[in-house]
Design a protein around this motif. Structure first.
Motif, PDB file in Angstrom:
ATOM      1  N   UNK A  47       0.873  -1.328   0.016  1.00  0.00           N
ATOM      2  CA  UNK A  47       0.010  -0.024   0.138  1.00  0.00           C
ATOM      3  C   UNK A  47       0.845   1.279   0.118  1.00  0.00           C
ATOM      4  N   UNK A  48       0.718   2.111  -1.102  1.00  0.00           N
ATOM      5  CA  UNK A  48       1.546   3.242  -1.147  1.00  0.00           C
ATOM      6  C   UNK A  48       0.910   4.321  -1.115  1.00  0.00           C
ATOM      7  N   UNK A  49       1.041   5.602  -0.276  1.00  0.00           N
ATOM      8  CA  UNK A  49       0.334   6.461  -0.257  1.00  0.00           C
ATOM      9  C   UNK A  49       0.532   7.426  -1.488  1.00  0.00           C
ATOM     10  N   UNK A  50      -0.677   7.681  -2.213  1.00  0.00           N
ATOM     11  CA  UNK A  50      -0.447   8.648  -3.605  1.00  0.00           C
ATOM     12  C   UNK A  50      -0.098   9.926  -3.109  1.00  0.00           C
ATOM     13  N   UNK A  51       0.913  10.467  -3.679  1.00  0.00           N
ATOM     14  CA  UNK A  51       0.902  12.206  -3.455  1.00  0.00           C
ATOM     15  C   UNK A  51       0.073  12.717  -4.006  1.00  0.00           C
ATOM     16  N   UNK A  52      -0.315  13.870  -3.338  1.00  0.00           N
ATOM     17  CA  UNK A  52      -1.480  14.874  -3.617  1.00  0.00           C
ATOM     18  C   UNK A  52      -0.704  15.681  -4.972  1.00  0.00           C
ATOM     19  N   UNK A  53      -1.657  16.001  -5.782  1.00  0.00           N
ATOM     20  CA  UNK A  53      -1.135  16.610  -6.980  1.00  0.00           C
ATOM     21  C   UNK A  53      -1.987  17.954  -7.006  1.00  0.00           C
TER      22      UNK A  53
END
Length: 268
Positions: A47-53
């Protein structure tokens, strides 16, 4: 005997390293199927946290400091929308030199400051500005700057939902010399819906502020340094006598931060 022991040990290791398999029995349509699952082939779930864009530095700035501004609002009564808009405007969304090198997001000068300092060209060359270890201390100083100075006291008579009144009041109290400063704040608040952060702090007590526009509506003015009844009367196209009557004044004495009721030109 030693050879036999070695052989057994090697065999045991090889057996333990083989894929572990389990037999799962599934029933269906009155038949049974045995499925052999190779557990060593099962991939681990990562599970990888998706960085905010962010589409702009301003959006990033708002996301980084919205909670700080809301906390200051809860403690000191300054609308989070106003604090965020001022921070965006004065720090260039966190990219200005003072904010990058000194964590100073509001251009607060040294005055009686005894902490770290930075020198920067402003109204004059190499003026002294406060330097902070963390940006949150800049937000706290901004709150204290407004609450501890009498000339801003009239702002706290306004509704916290009235971000337009706060924006105009800051200019009238002498916070900025730019005549377009209030509208710049209002534009930022409305473009990025910053008033929603005020709403989150106020909760059920929040009511959308919609000032009534009526003929000859009375508005307030906060006295700043250098103001006189005469200069204020000229600004609002009225007379000294009328200002005295409206505000119950017996003379022409004024104090910085005093809130006056003034009468603008008729809307007709």
């Amino acid at each position: 005997m030693n050879r036999i022991l070695i052989f057994l040990c090697v065999g045991f290791l090889l057996f333990s390293c083989k894929s572990k398999k389990a037999i799962v029995t599934k029933k269906g349509n009155d038949t049974e199927r045995q499925i052999v699952i190779d557990r060593t082939d099962k991939q681990k779930e990562v599970i990888e946290e998706t960085p905010k864009v962010y589409t702009s530095n301003t959006e990033r700035y708002i996301d980084n400091y919205k909670e700080v501004a809301q906390n200051e609002m809860a403690l000191y009564g300054i609308p989070a929308s106003i604090t965020l808009a001022q921070g965006i405007l004065e720090s260039a969304s966190g990219s200005g030199r003072l904010s990058v090198e000194a964590n100073n997001h509001f251009g607060i000068k040294c005055h009686e400051w005894t902490g770290a300092k930075i020198y920067h060209d402003d109204d004059k060359k190499q003026e002294c500005f406060r330097k902070y270890k963390d940006a949150k201390y800049s937000f706290r100083d901004h709150s204290l700057f407004l609450t501890e100075r009498k000339r801003y006291s009239g702002l706290f008579l306004l509704k916290k939902e009235d971000y337009k009144g706060w924006a105009k009041g800051l200019k009238e109290a002498g916070y900025a010399t730019d005549r377009k400063y209030p509208q710049k704040l209002i534009d930022l608040i409305e473009r990025y819906n910053l008033h929603e952060y005020d709403k989150a702090v106020l909760g059920d007590s929040y009511t959308k502020y919609e000032p009534q526009v009526v003929e000859n509506e009375f508005v307030t003015y906060i006295v700043s340094k250098g103001d006189t009844l005469y200069s204020i009367s000229k600004r609002y196209n009225t007379t000294v006598k009328e200002l005295q009557n409206i505000n119950g004044l017996n003379d022409t004495a004024l104090s910085i931060g005093q809130v006056l009721v003034v009468k603008p030109v008729s809307n007709n």
